[in-house]
Design a protein around this motif. Structure first.
Motif, PDB file in Angstrom:
ATOM      1  N   MET A  81       8.628 -66.562 -23.669  1.00 37.88           N
ATOM      2  CA  MET A  81       9.679 -66.090 -24.543  1.00 37.88           C
ATOM      3  C   MET A  81      10.815 -65.562 -23.679  1.00 37.88           C
ATOM      4  N   LYS A  82      12.018 -65.651 -24.197  1.00 36.48           N
ATOM      5  CA  LYS A  82      13.187 -65.162 -23.489  1.00 36.48           C
ATOM      6  C   LYS A  82      13.264 -63.642 -23.621  1.00 36.48           C
ATOM      7  N   ILE A  83      14.074 -63.033 -22.780  1.00 40.85           N
ATOM      8  CA  ILE A  83      14.171 -61.574 -22.748  1.00 40.85           C
ATOM      9  C   ILE A  83      14.679 -61.020 -24.076  1.00 40.85           C
ATOM     10  N   SER A  84      15.563 -61.766 -24.750  1.00 39.77           N
ATOM     11  CA  SER A  84      16.085 -61.284 -26.039  1.00 39.77           C
ATOM     12  C   SER A  84      14.977 -61.224 -27.093  1.00 39.77           C
ATOM     13  N   GLU A  85      14.061 -62.184 -27.062  1.00 37.22           N
ATOM     14  CA  GLU A  85      12.942 -62.167 -28.006  1.00 37.22           C
ATOM     15  C   GLU A  85      11.978 -61.030 -27.678  1.00 37.22           C
ATOM     16  N   LEU A  86      11.741 -60.816 -26.386  1.00 38.67           N
ATOM     17  CA  LEU A  86      10.875 -59.708 -25.980  1.00 38.67           C
ATOM     18  C   LEU A  86      11.482 -58.380 -26.436  1.00 38.67           C
ATOM     19  N   ALA A  87      12.776 -58.255 -26.293  1.00 42.83           N
ATOM     20  CA  ALA A  87      13.464 -57.038 -26.746  1.00 42.83           C
ATOM     21  C   ALA A  87      13.303 -56.858 -28.250  1.00 42.83           C
ATOM     22  N   GLN A  88      13.482 -57.931 -28.981  1.00 41.33           N
ATOM     23  CA  GLN A  88      13.360 -57.867 -30.443  1.00 41.33           C
ATOM     24  C   GLN A  88      11.937 -57.505 -30.864  1.00 41.33           C
ATOM     25  N   ARG A  89      10.955 -58.079 -30.219  1.00 40.57           N
ATOM     26  CA  ARG A  89       9.560 -57.847 -30.605  1.00 40.57           C
ATOM     27  C   ARG A  89       9.057 -56.468 -30.222  1.00 40.57           C
ATOM     28  N   THR A  90       9.647 -55.871 -29.180  1.00 38.90           N
ATOM     29  CA  THR A  90       9.153 -54.579 -28.705  1.00 38.90           C
ATOM     30  C   THR A  90      10.064 -53.411 -29.080  1.00 38.90           C
ATOM     31  N   GLY A  91      11.291 -53.702 -29.481  1.00 36.62           N
ATOM     32  CA  GLY A  91      12.239 -52.634 -29.790  1.00 36.62           C
ATOM     33  C   GLY A  91      12.833 -51.980 -28.550  1.00 36.62           C
ATOM     34  N   VAL A  92      12.669 -52.616 -27.404  1.00 35.13           N
ATOM     35  CA  VAL A  92      13.210 -52.110 -26.145  1.00 35.13           C
ATOM     36  C   VAL A  92      14.438 -52.954 -25.801  1.00 35.13           C
ATOM     37  N   SER A  93      15.498 -52.303 -25.373  1.00 32.49           N
ATOM     38  CA  SER A  93      16.747 -53.026 -25.111  1.00 32.49           C
ATOM     39  C   SER A  93      16.597 -54.026 -23.961  1.00 32.49           C
ATOM     40  N   VAL A  94      17.417 -55.044 -24.003  1.00 31.33           N
ATOM     41  CA  VAL A  94      17.448 -56.049 -22.930  1.00 31.33           C
ATOM     42  C   VAL A  94      17.771 -55.359 -21.611  1.00 31.33           C
ATOM     43  N   HIS A  95      18.706 -54.436 -21.656  1.00 30.05           N
ATOM     44  CA  HIS A  95      19.095 -53.700 -20.445  1.00 30.05           C
ATOM     45  C   HIS A  95      17.883 -52.995 -19.827  1.00 30.05           C
ATOM     46  N   ARG A  96      17.122 -52.315 -20.654  1.00 32.62           N
ATOM     47  CA  ARG A  96      15.948 -51.592 -20.155  1.00 32.62           C
ATOM     48  C   ARG A  96      14.891 -52.573 -19.636  1.00 32.62           C
ATOM     49  N   LEU A  97      14.704 -53.684 -20.321  1.00 33.15           N
ATOM     50  CA  LEU A  97      13.737 -54.690 -19.851  1.00 33.15           C
ATOM     51  C   LEU A  97      14.145 -55.220 -18.485  1.00 33.15           C
ATOM     52  N   ARG A  98      15.428 -55.460 -18.290  1.00 29.96           N
ATOM     53  CA  ARG A  98      15.908 -55.924 -16.974  1.00 29.96           C
ATOM     54  C   ARG A  98      15.631 -54.866 -15.910  1.00 29.96           C
ATOM     55  N   ARG A  99      15.836 -53.605 -16.281  1.00 27.63           N
ATOM     56  CA  ARG A  99      15.559 -52.520 -15.337  1.00 27.63           C
ATOM     57  C   ARG A  99      14.077 -52.485 -14.984  1.00 27.63           C
ATOM     58  N   TYR A 100      13.214 -52.606 -15.991  1.00 24.19           N
ATOM     59  CA  TYR A 100      11.777 -52.634 -15.716  1.00 24.19           C
ATOM     60  C   TYR A 100      11.424 -53.797 -14.794  1.00 24.19           C
ATOM     61  N   GLU A 101      12.042 -54.935 -15.030  1.00 22.71           N
ATOM     62  CA  GLU A 101      11.766 -56.092 -14.185  1.00 22.71           C
ATOM     63  C   GLU A 101      12.256 -55.850 -12.760  1.00 22.71           C
ATOM     64  N   SER A 102      13.444 -55.287 -12.609  1.00 22.00           N
ATOM     65  CA  SER A 102      13.987 -55.054 -11.264  1.00 22.00           C
ATOM     66  C   SER A 102      13.145 -54.046 -10.483  1.00 22.00           C
ATOM     67  N   GLN A 103      12.454 -53.169 -11.203  1.00 28.73           N
ATOM     68  CA  GLN A 103      11.602 -52.175 -10.552  1.00 28.73           C
ATOM     69  C   GLN A 103      10.164 -52.668 -10.388  1.00 28.73           C
ATOM     70  N   GLY A 104       9.920 -53.907 -10.765  1.00 26.20           N
ATOM     71  CA  GLY A 104       8.602 -54.496 -10.569  1.00 26.20           C
ATOM     72  C   GLY A 104       7.584 -54.171 -11.645  1.00 26.20           C
ATOM     73  N   LEU A 105       8.019 -53.528 -12.730  1.00 26.84           N
ATOM     74  CA  LEU A 105       7.093 -53.202 -13.809  1.00 26.84           C
ATOM     75  C   LEU A 105       6.764 -54.421 -14.658  1.00 26.84           C
ATOM     76  N   LEU A 106       7.722 -55.297 -14.826  1.00 24.33           N
ATOM     77  CA  LEU A 106       7.523 -56.531 -15.587  1.00 24.33           C
ATOM     78  C   LEU A 106       7.734 -57.710 -14.663  1.00 24.33           C
ATOM     79  N   VAL A 107       6.989 -58.756 -14.927  1.00 19.74           N
ATOM     80  CA  VAL A 107       7.125 -59.967 -14.127  1.00 19.74           C
ATOM     81  C   VAL A 107       7.477 -61.113 -15.053  1.00 19.74           C
ATOM     82  N   ALA A 108       8.561 -61.794 -14.714  1.00 18.12           N
ATOM     83  CA  ALA A 108       8.990 -62.948 -15.510  1.00 18.12           C
ATOM     84  C   ALA A 108       8.971 -64.187 -14.631  1.00 18.12           C
TER      85      ALA A 108
END
Length: 138
Positions: free
Chosen positions: A1-28
């Protein structure tokens, strides 16, 4: 799924998801067009991170726990210990705020004592601190 769908499904902003990914918390993974592609497991991981942030756990604490969470080896005892540590931190913050509150109350009392012991001044109205604006003819 794309980041926008992940944001929609979790209620977490795209910006925050990108931050989590940049810090190694999420792997895409990267799709054919270079878009981020997140697996279904990412919904669960984002939910775990979000719940942890909601109770004030640092991203470092969550980053340390995520590998075991993903592997299914994060024990209840570990989580209880983490939560007990957080309670200790919150108790310390509460103590600091209570001490600050007492200082404020003490300051008010000091001002009231000073006010009570000061000689009474005239009750005539004071001049304004700043001159009144004058109307300028246009």
């Amino acid at each position: 799924m794309k980041i926008s769908e992940l944001a929609q499904r979790t209620g977490v902003s795209v910006h925050r998801l990108r931050r989590y990914e940049s810090q190694g918390l999420l792997v895409a993974e990267r799709g054919r067009a270079g878009w981020r592609e997140f697996g279904e497991h990412s919904v669960r991981e984002v939910t775990f991170i979000g719940m942890g942030r909601e109770i004030g756990l640092s991203l470092k604490v969550l980053a340390d726990a995520l590998p075991r969470y993903r592997a299914g080896t994060l024990s209840i005892d570990e989580m209880v210990l983490t939560l007990q540590r957080r309670i200790t931190e919150v108790d310390a913050l509460i103590d600091e705020q209570r001490a600050l509150r007492q200082k404020l109350v003490d300051h008010i009392a000091w001002f009231r004592r000073r006010q009570a012991s000061a000689p009474r001044k005239s009750t005539a109205p004071r001049a304004p601190a700043f001159p009144s604006p004058r109307k300028v003819a246009r």
